[in-house]
Write a protein that holds these residues in place. Structure first.
Motif, PDB file in Angstrom:
ATOM      1  N   VAL A 104       1.065  53.345  19.868  1.00 39.17           N
ATOM      2  CA  VAL A 104       1.202  51.889  19.843  1.00 39.17           C
ATOM      3  C   VAL A 104       2.698  51.590  19.904  1.00 39.17           C
ATOM      4  CG1 VAL A 104       0.788  49.777  18.544  1.00 39.17           C
ATOM      5  CG2 VAL A 104      -0.926  51.593  18.517  1.00 39.17           C
ATOM      6  N   TYR A 105       3.119  50.995  20.992  1.00 39.94           N
ATOM      7  CA  TYR A 105       4.534  50.753  21.244  1.00 39.94           C
ATOM      8  C   TYR A 105       4.950  49.354  20.785  1.00 39.94           C
ATOM      9  CZ  TYR A 105       3.708  54.763  24.236  1.00 39.94           C
ATOM     10  OH  TYR A 105       3.345  55.992  24.704  1.00 39.94           O
ATOM     11  N   SER A 106       6.256  49.139  20.704  1.00 37.57           N
ATOM     12  CA  SER A 106       6.783  47.821  20.335  1.00 37.57           C
ATOM     13  C   SER A 106       6.283  46.751  21.294  1.00 37.57           C
ATOM     14  CB  SER A 106       8.313  47.829  20.326  1.00 37.57           C
ATOM     15  OG  SER A 106       8.793  48.621  19.275  1.00 37.57           O
ATOM     16  N   SER A 107       6.159  47.096  22.559  1.00 34.78           N
ATOM     17  CA  SER A 107       5.670  46.123  23.545  1.00 34.78           C
ATOM     18  C   SER A 107       4.230  45.703  23.232  1.00 34.78           C
ATOM     19  CB  SER A 107       5.759  46.689  24.959  1.00 34.78           C
ATOM     20  OG  SER A 107       4.987  47.864  25.077  1.00 34.78           O
ATOM     21  N   ASP A 108       3.419  46.629  22.712  1.00 31.82           N
ATOM     22  CA  ASP A 108       2.046  46.292  22.321  1.00 31.82           C
ATOM     23  C   ASP A 108       2.051  45.334  21.127  1.00 31.82           C
ATOM     24  OD1 ASP A 108       1.024  48.113  24.252  1.00 31.82           O
ATOM     25  OD2 ASP A 108       1.229  49.766  22.816  1.00 31.82           O
ATOM     26  N   ILE A 109       2.917  45.604  20.166  1.00 31.61           N
ATOM     27  CA  ILE A 109       3.017  44.751  18.979  1.00 31.61           C
ATOM     28  C   ILE A 109       3.484  43.352  19.380  1.00 31.61           C
ATOM     29  CG2 ILE A 109       4.174  44.447  16.753  1.00 31.61           C
ATOM     30  CD1 ILE A 109       4.368  47.566  16.638  1.00 31.61           C
ATOM     31  N   LYS A 110       4.447  43.282  20.282  1.00 31.98           N
ATOM     32  CA  LYS A 110       4.932  41.987  20.776  1.00 31.98           C
ATOM     33  C   LYS A 110       3.812  41.209  21.456  1.00 31.98           C
ATOM     34  CE  LYS A 110       9.719  43.406  21.414  1.00 31.98           C
ATOM     35  NZ  LYS A 110      10.814  43.602  22.364  1.00 31.98           N
ATOM     36  N   LYS A 111       2.968  41.923  22.203  1.00 31.06           N
ATOM     37  CA  LYS A 111       1.856  41.273  22.896  1.00 31.06           C
ATOM     38  C   LYS A 111       0.857  40.695  21.891  1.00 31.06           C
ATOM     39  CE  LYS A 111       0.709  43.284  26.653  1.00 31.06           C
ATOM     40  NZ  LYS A 111       0.163  44.175  27.676  1.00 31.06           N
ATOM     41  N   VAL A 112       0.560  41.441  20.828  1.00 28.59           N
ATOM     42  CA  VAL A 112      -0.354  40.961  19.790  1.00 28.59           C
ATOM     43  C   VAL A 112       0.219  39.714  19.122  1.00 28.59           C
ATOM     44  CG1 VAL A 112      -1.366  41.497  17.531  1.00 28.59           C
ATOM     45  CG2 VAL A 112      -1.443  43.201  19.364  1.00 28.59           C
ATOM     46  N   ILE A 113       1.510  39.721  18.814  1.00 28.48           N
ATOM     47  CA  ILE A 113       2.152  38.556  18.189  1.00 28.48           C
ATOM     48  C   ILE A 113       2.108  37.354  19.134  1.00 28.48           C
ATOM     49  CG2 ILE A 113       4.363  37.618  17.393  1.00 28.48           C
ATOM     50  CD1 ILE A 113       4.991  40.472  16.342  1.00 28.48           C
ATOM     51  N   THR A 114       2.421  37.576  20.399  1.00 33.47           N
ATOM     52  CA  THR A 114       2.401  36.495  21.388  1.00 33.47           C
ATOM     53  C   THR A 114       1.003  35.912  21.525  1.00 33.47           C
ATOM     54  OG1 THR A 114       4.221  37.514  22.595  1.00 33.47           O
ATOM     55  CG2 THR A 114       2.885  35.904  23.794  1.00 33.47           C
ATOM     56  N   TRP A 115       0.002  36.769  21.639  1.00 34.45           N
ATOM     57  CA  TRP A 115      -1.375  36.295  21.780  1.00 34.45           C
ATOM     58  C   TRP A 115      -1.814  35.522  20.543  1.00 34.45           C
ATOM     59  CZ3 TRP A 115      -4.069  41.298  23.946  1.00 34.45           C
ATOM     60  CH2 TRP A 115      -3.684  41.493  25.275  1.00 34.45           C
ATOM     61  N   TYR A 116      -1.496  36.035  19.364  1.00 30.78           N
ATOM     62  CA  TYR A 116      -1.875  35.334  18.135  1.00 30.78           C
ATOM     63  C   TYR A 116      -1.234  33.951  18.090  1.00 30.78           C
ATOM     64  CZ  TYR A 116      -2.612  34.166  13.278  1.00 30.78           C
ATOM     65  OH  TYR A 116      -2.990  33.514  12.125  1.00 30.78           O
ATOM     66  N   THR A 117       0.026  33.868  18.483  1.00 27.21           N
ATOM     67  CA  THR A 117       0.727  32.588  18.499  1.00 27.21           C
ATOM     68  C   THR A 117       0.039  31.603  19.439  1.00 27.21           C
ATOM     69  OG1 THR A 117       2.797  33.739  18.029  1.00 27.21           O
ATOM     70  CG2 THR A 117       2.975  31.506  18.871  1.00 27.21           C
ATOM     71  N   ILE A 118      -0.470  32.099  20.564  1.00 24.08           N
ATOM     72  CA  ILE A 118      -1.157  31.241  21.539  1.00 24.08           C
ATOM     73  C   ILE A 118      -2.483  30.735  20.993  1.00 24.08           C
ATOM     74  CG2 ILE A 118      -2.342  31.208  23.777  1.00 24.08           C
ATOM     75  CD1 ILE A 118      -0.180  33.189  24.780  1.00 24.08           C
ATOM     76  N   ILE A 119      -3.277  31.623  20.399  1.00 26.28           N
ATOM     77  CA  ILE A 119      -4.652  31.247  20.054  1.00 26.28           C
ATOM     78  C   ILE A 119      -4.826  30.643  18.673  1.00 26.28           C
ATOM     79  CG2 ILE A 119      -5.618  32.983  21.585  1.00 26.28           C
ATOM     80  CD1 ILE A 119      -6.337  34.574  19.025  1.00 26.28           C
ATOM     81  N   LYS A 120      -3.870  30.790  17.776  1.00 25.70           N
ATOM     82  CA  LYS A 120      -4.071  30.329  16.401  1.00 25.70           C
ATOM     83  C   LYS A 120      -4.256  28.817  16.308  1.00 25.70           C
ATOM     84  CE  LYS A 120       0.729  29.872  14.991  1.00 25.70           C
ATOM     85  NZ  LYS A 120       1.745  30.331  14.078  1.00 25.70           N
ATOM     86  N   GLU A 121      -3.766  28.063  17.284  1.00 26.45           N
ATOM     87  CA  GLU A 121      -3.897  26.608  17.281  1.00 26.45           C
ATOM     88  C   GLU A 121      -5.152  26.113  18.011  1.00 26.45           C
ATOM     89  OE1 GLU A 121      -1.896  24.859  15.401  1.00 26.45           O
ATOM     90  OE2 GLU A 121      -0.708  26.644  14.951  1.00 26.45           O
TER      91      GLU A 121
END
Length: 138
Positions: A104-121
């Motif tokens: 699990v790379y930093s780029s994967d973690i960044k993608k999870v954070i980005t996706w969560y930011t998009i969908i949480k609202e």
């Protein structure tokens, strides 16, 4: 959490909502403010629903939905996407204990954070997921 119909497309940033299908492929709409509609042909693009995405684990794979649920119900502070690798890794150890740190790379973690930011609202984020098709109620 009802994320059915939300997809990620290889090579395209962000997330999309599946809104239909035609003979050319699947019709998707971006979840950003632009609401851009695109047609994805499965012969030259890969698409994955958020419900089906998993993260490599030491013993077993971790569902992305479980990570989102942890973020939703906890007070864990979400780092900025541009945070350093150590900060991102420490954050991910909290929300996805047992993930395989070598795969699990930093780029994967960044993608999870980005996706969560998009969908949480989104309203879908607080809805219950519908029952899978074909299963009968007892």
């Amino acid at each position: 959490m009802n994320l059915r119909g939300l997809v990620s497309v290889t090579g395209k940033p962000g997330l999309f909502k599946l809104i239909g299908q035609n003979k050319g492929g699947f019709i998707l709409e971006s979840l950003d403010a632009a609401k851009v509609k695109i047609v994805i042909n499965m012969s030259n693009s890969k698409m994955a629903t958020l419900e089906d995405i998993t993260i490599y684990g030491d013993e077993e794979e971790i569902r992305l939905l479980d990570i989102f649920e942890t973020l939703k119900t906890s007070d864990i502070e979400i780092p900025a996407v541009k945070a350093d690798g150590t900060t991102l890794r420490n954050f991910f150890r909290e929300v996805a204990p047992g993930h395989d740190e070598s795969r699990v790379y930093s780029s994967d973690i960044k993608k999870v954070i980005t996706w969560y930011t998009i969908i949480k609202e989104l309203p879908l984020f607080n809805e219950e997921a519908p029952e899978p098709l074909g299963e009968e109620q007892a």
